[in-house]
Scaffold this motif. Sequence first.
Motif, PDB file in Angstrom:
ATOM      1  N   GLU A 123      45.454  51.297  43.082  1.00 17.67           N
ATOM      2  CA  GLU A 123      46.123  50.192  43.769  1.00 17.67           C
ATOM      3  C   GLU A 123      47.177  50.761  44.715  1.00 17.67           C
ATOM      4  O   GLU A 123      47.953  51.646  44.347  1.00 17.67           O
ATOM      5  CB  GLU A 123      46.786  49.257  42.760  1.00 17.67           C
ATOM      6  CG  GLU A 123      45.807  48.444  41.941  1.00 17.67           C
ATOM      7  CD  GLU A 123      46.505  47.422  41.052  1.00 17.67           C
ATOM      8  OE1 GLU A 123      47.752  47.378  41.095  1.00 17.67           O
ATOM      9  OE2 GLU A 123      45.816  46.700  40.326  1.00 17.67           O
ATOM     10  N   HIS A 124      47.179  50.254  45.925  1.00 19.46           N
ATOM     11  CA  HIS A 124      48.138  50.736  46.923  1.00 19.46           C
ATOM     12  C   HIS A 124      48.143  49.756  48.082  1.00 19.46           C
ATOM     13  O   HIS A 124      47.127  49.140  48.402  1.00 19.46           O
ATOM     14  CB  HIS A 124      47.750  52.131  47.423  1.00 19.46           C
ATOM     15  CG  HIS A 124      48.666  52.679  48.480  1.00 19.46           C
ATOM     16  ND1 HIS A 124      49.968  53.034  48.227  1.00 19.46           N
ATOM     17  CD2 HIS A 124      48.439  52.927  49.807  1.00 19.46           C
ATOM     18  CE1 HIS A 124      50.518  53.495  49.333  1.00 19.46           C
ATOM     19  NE2 HIS A 124      49.622  53.436  50.307  1.00 19.46           N
ATOM     20  N   THR A 125      49.305  49.604  48.726  1.00 17.52           N
ATOM     21  CA  THR A 125      49.423  48.749  49.906  1.00 17.52           C
ATOM     22  C   THR A 125      50.067  49.530  51.037  1.00 17.52           C
ATOM     23  O   THR A 125      51.108  50.169  50.844  1.00 17.52           O
ATOM     24  CB  THR A 125      50.257  47.488  49.608  1.00 17.52           C
ATOM     25  OG1 THR A 125      49.612  46.724  48.585  1.00 17.52           O
ATOM     26  CG2 THR A 125      50.404  46.632  50.857  1.00 17.52           C
ATOM     27  N   THR A 127      51.583  48.918  54.782  1.00 18.71           N
ATOM     28  CA  THR A 127      52.024  47.911  55.744  1.00 18.71           C
ATOM     29  C   THR A 127      52.015  48.507  57.144  1.00 18.71           C
ATOM     30  O   THR A 127      52.546  49.602  57.372  1.00 18.71           O
ATOM     31  CB  THR A 127      53.429  47.405  55.398  1.00 18.71           C
ATOM     32  OG1 THR A 127      53.410  46.831  54.073  1.00 18.71           O
ATOM     33  CG2 THR A 127      53.888  46.352  56.386  1.00 18.71           C
ATOM     34  N   ARG A 136      48.363  44.389  56.869  1.00 19.58           N
ATOM     35  CA  ARG A 136      48.480  45.332  55.766  1.00 19.58           C
ATOM     36  C   ARG A 136      47.090  45.702  55.248  1.00 19.58           C
ATOM     37  O   ARG A 136      46.128  44.945  55.406  1.00 19.58           O
ATOM     38  CB  ARG A 136      49.321  44.758  54.626  1.00 19.58           C
ATOM     39  CG  ARG A 136      48.650  43.647  53.821  1.00 19.58           C
ATOM     40  CD  ARG A 136      49.561  43.096  52.742  1.00 19.58           C
ATOM     41  NE  ARG A 136      48.861  42.119  51.903  1.00 19.58           N
ATOM     42  CZ  ARG A 136      49.449  41.366  50.980  1.00 19.58           C
ATOM     43  NH1 ARG A 136      50.760  41.480  50.788  1.00 19.58           N
ATOM     44  NH2 ARG A 136      48.752  40.518  50.254  1.00 19.58           N
ATOM     45  N   VAL A 138      45.200  46.698  51.738  1.00 17.88           N
ATOM     46  CA  VAL A 138      45.344  46.613  50.286  1.00 17.88           C
ATOM     47  C   VAL A 138      44.218  47.405  49.641  1.00 17.88           C
ATOM     48  O   VAL A 138      43.033  47.123  49.865  1.00 17.88           O
ATOM     49  CB  VAL A 138      45.330  45.154  49.803  1.00 17.88           C
ATOM     50  CG1 VAL A 138      45.419  45.098  48.284  1.00 17.88           C
ATOM     51  CG2 VAL A 138      46.475  44.371  50.443  1.00 17.88           C
ATOM     52  N   ARG A 140      42.118  48.907  46.309  1.00 22.53           N
ATOM     53  CA  ARG A 140      41.723  48.402  44.991  1.00 22.53           C
ATOM     54  C   ARG A 140      41.574  49.545  43.993  1.00 22.53           C
ATOM     55  O   ARG A 140      41.169  50.656  44.356  1.00 22.53           O
ATOM     56  CB  ARG A 140      40.396  47.664  45.095  1.00 22.53           C
ATOM     57  CG  ARG A 140      40.381  46.505  46.089  1.00 22.53           C
ATOM     58  CD  ARG A 140      39.077  45.749  45.979  1.00 22.53           C
ATOM     59  NE  ARG A 140      38.993  44.680  46.962  1.00 22.53           N
ATOM     60  CZ  ARG A 140      38.370  44.779  48.128  1.00 22.53           C
ATOM     61  NH1 ARG A 140      37.791  45.927  48.452  1.00 22.53           N
ATOM     62  NH2 ARG A 140      38.317  43.768  48.959  1.00 22.53           N
ATOM     63  N   GLY A 298      39.077  49.153  49.888  1.00 23.52           N
ATOM     64  CA  GLY A 298      40.261  48.525  50.452  1.00 23.52           C
ATOM     65  C   GLY A 298      39.887  47.500  51.493  1.00 23.52           C
ATOM     66  O   GLY A 298      38.733  47.442  51.948  1.00 23.52           O
ATOM     67  N   GLN A 301      44.282  42.830  55.578  1.00 27.00           N
ATOM     68  CA  GLN A 301      44.764  41.471  55.388  1.00 27.00           C
ATOM     69  C   GLN A 301      45.767  41.120  56.481  1.00 27.00           C
ATOM     70  O   GLN A 301      46.585  41.959  56.879  1.00 27.00           O
ATOM     71  CB  GLN A 301      45.419  41.313  54.013  1.00 27.00           C
ATOM     72  CG  GLN A 301      44.474  41.528  52.842  1.00 27.00           C
ATOM     73  CD  GLN A 301      45.144  41.286  51.496  1.00 27.00           C
ATOM     74  OE1 GLN A 301      46.345  41.012  51.421  1.00 27.00           O
ATOM     75  NE2 GLN A 301      44.360  41.355  50.424  1.00 27.00           N
ATOM     76  N   ARG A 325      41.216  37.662  56.288  1.00 30.53           N
ATOM     77  CA  ARG A 325      40.549  38.940  56.055  1.00 30.53           C
ATOM     78  C   ARG A 325      39.468  39.140  57.112  1.00 30.53           C
ATOM     79  O   ARG A 325      39.197  38.244  57.912  1.00 30.53           O
ATOM     80  CB  ARG A 325      39.944  38.970  54.647  1.00 30.53           C
ATOM     81  CG  ARG A 325      40.981  38.872  53.529  1.00 30.53           C
ATOM     82  CD  ARG A 325      40.320  38.763  52.172  1.00 30.53           C
ATOM     83  NE  ARG A 325      41.283  38.896  51.082  1.00 30.53           N
ATOM     84  CZ  ARG A 325      42.026  37.892  50.610  1.00 30.53           C
ATOM     85  NH1 ARG A 325      41.898  36.676  51.136  1.00 30.53           N
ATOM     86  NH2 ARG A 325      42.881  38.107  49.630  1.00 30.53           N
TER      87      ARG A 325
END
Length: 353
Positions: A123-125, A127, A136, A138, A140, A298, A301, A325
């Motif tokens: 998990e990582h975001t 920006t 951003r 995102v 998974r 990923g 978004q 999306r």
Amino acid sequence: MLGHRLLIGLTLLLMLPNFAKALEAPAGVRPCCAFGTDLKAQVGGVPVPFFSLENLVDAGEFGSHIYNDGSQGVAGSLLGIADELNGLIYTRRGGFIDIAHVRDTADYTYYLYHELWPYIGSEHTLTLPAELRQRRVVMRADDVVHDNDSKRQQGIKLAGMLAFQLAQWHEIAQWFGLKSVSGWSELASAFSPEDLYSNMLGARLAIQVLEQTPTASVKEFSSAFEVALDEALQKLGEVEKAETQRRIRALDGDWWDSDKRLPEKWVLRKRDYHLGLDLMPHAAEAPTPLKLEISQYGELQLLPGGSESSFKTLPASLRKMPVWRGSDFQSLADFARGQDLNIRRDADIRLGQ
């Protein structure tokens, strides 16, 4: 002693390869190119005298590739005196190619790859700078144990897909009023028929380079990309500048309107609203399709930001969605197409056509 240690530390830092330092995200788009040649301009409705933008490049004459060149050298790029040479070129198998779009997406592929590959399977975001909406990426998580080689290979594919989707979003944002340069409308470029094919070519070439050299520094990537770009355009059947100019002029009144001046929207008459991951070029003699793979690791978004008034004409079903999306992009493009068709139809009625 402290000064001596500081000097040693600075020396070691300068010796690090470029990719080990903090990599800057591409800051903007390269200043090119509305479709057409010898384009005229106006400011505030007043024609700019003695201004004409040829907008073309010659076969094999693309200059150096400079990572993140979108934030510098605007005048040099437009006048053809920068290290990078950008503009339109016709290819027999790829139709018209916008070299600036190719470079922009290649750079973003390189940037996203370095930012995201360590997080494959986690998990990582990430920006990104806003473009009408907040952008951003995102990532998974999954239950697979990935080694670094696997992460790099999956990261390359993910980066190419995301970089292209960012290019798709840029076309949408331009139609809804994005201005990369304050006071200068980009409506004459939104959904231009050569744009996204050029963007996808850039993503695919960057993927090719990174698959061969996944640890390439910025300098090494730029050098390898120069070679890959030149080879790709040769394979696509690039032509000399005079032939590109002849073909563009033959489309005056169909694809573009030489009687209008930038940044007027209807300088561009033909638009392509197809936002898939499989593309065919326009006006090619022997069309070569391009395609990108969807990655499950990923997604891009788009979240509401400070420019939501730009989307006030959208139907509520789209406007009120908390997140857009890639799967929503076609609906946005279809809305733009419907609005443009209505405007053109009303204009034809007024002119008695």
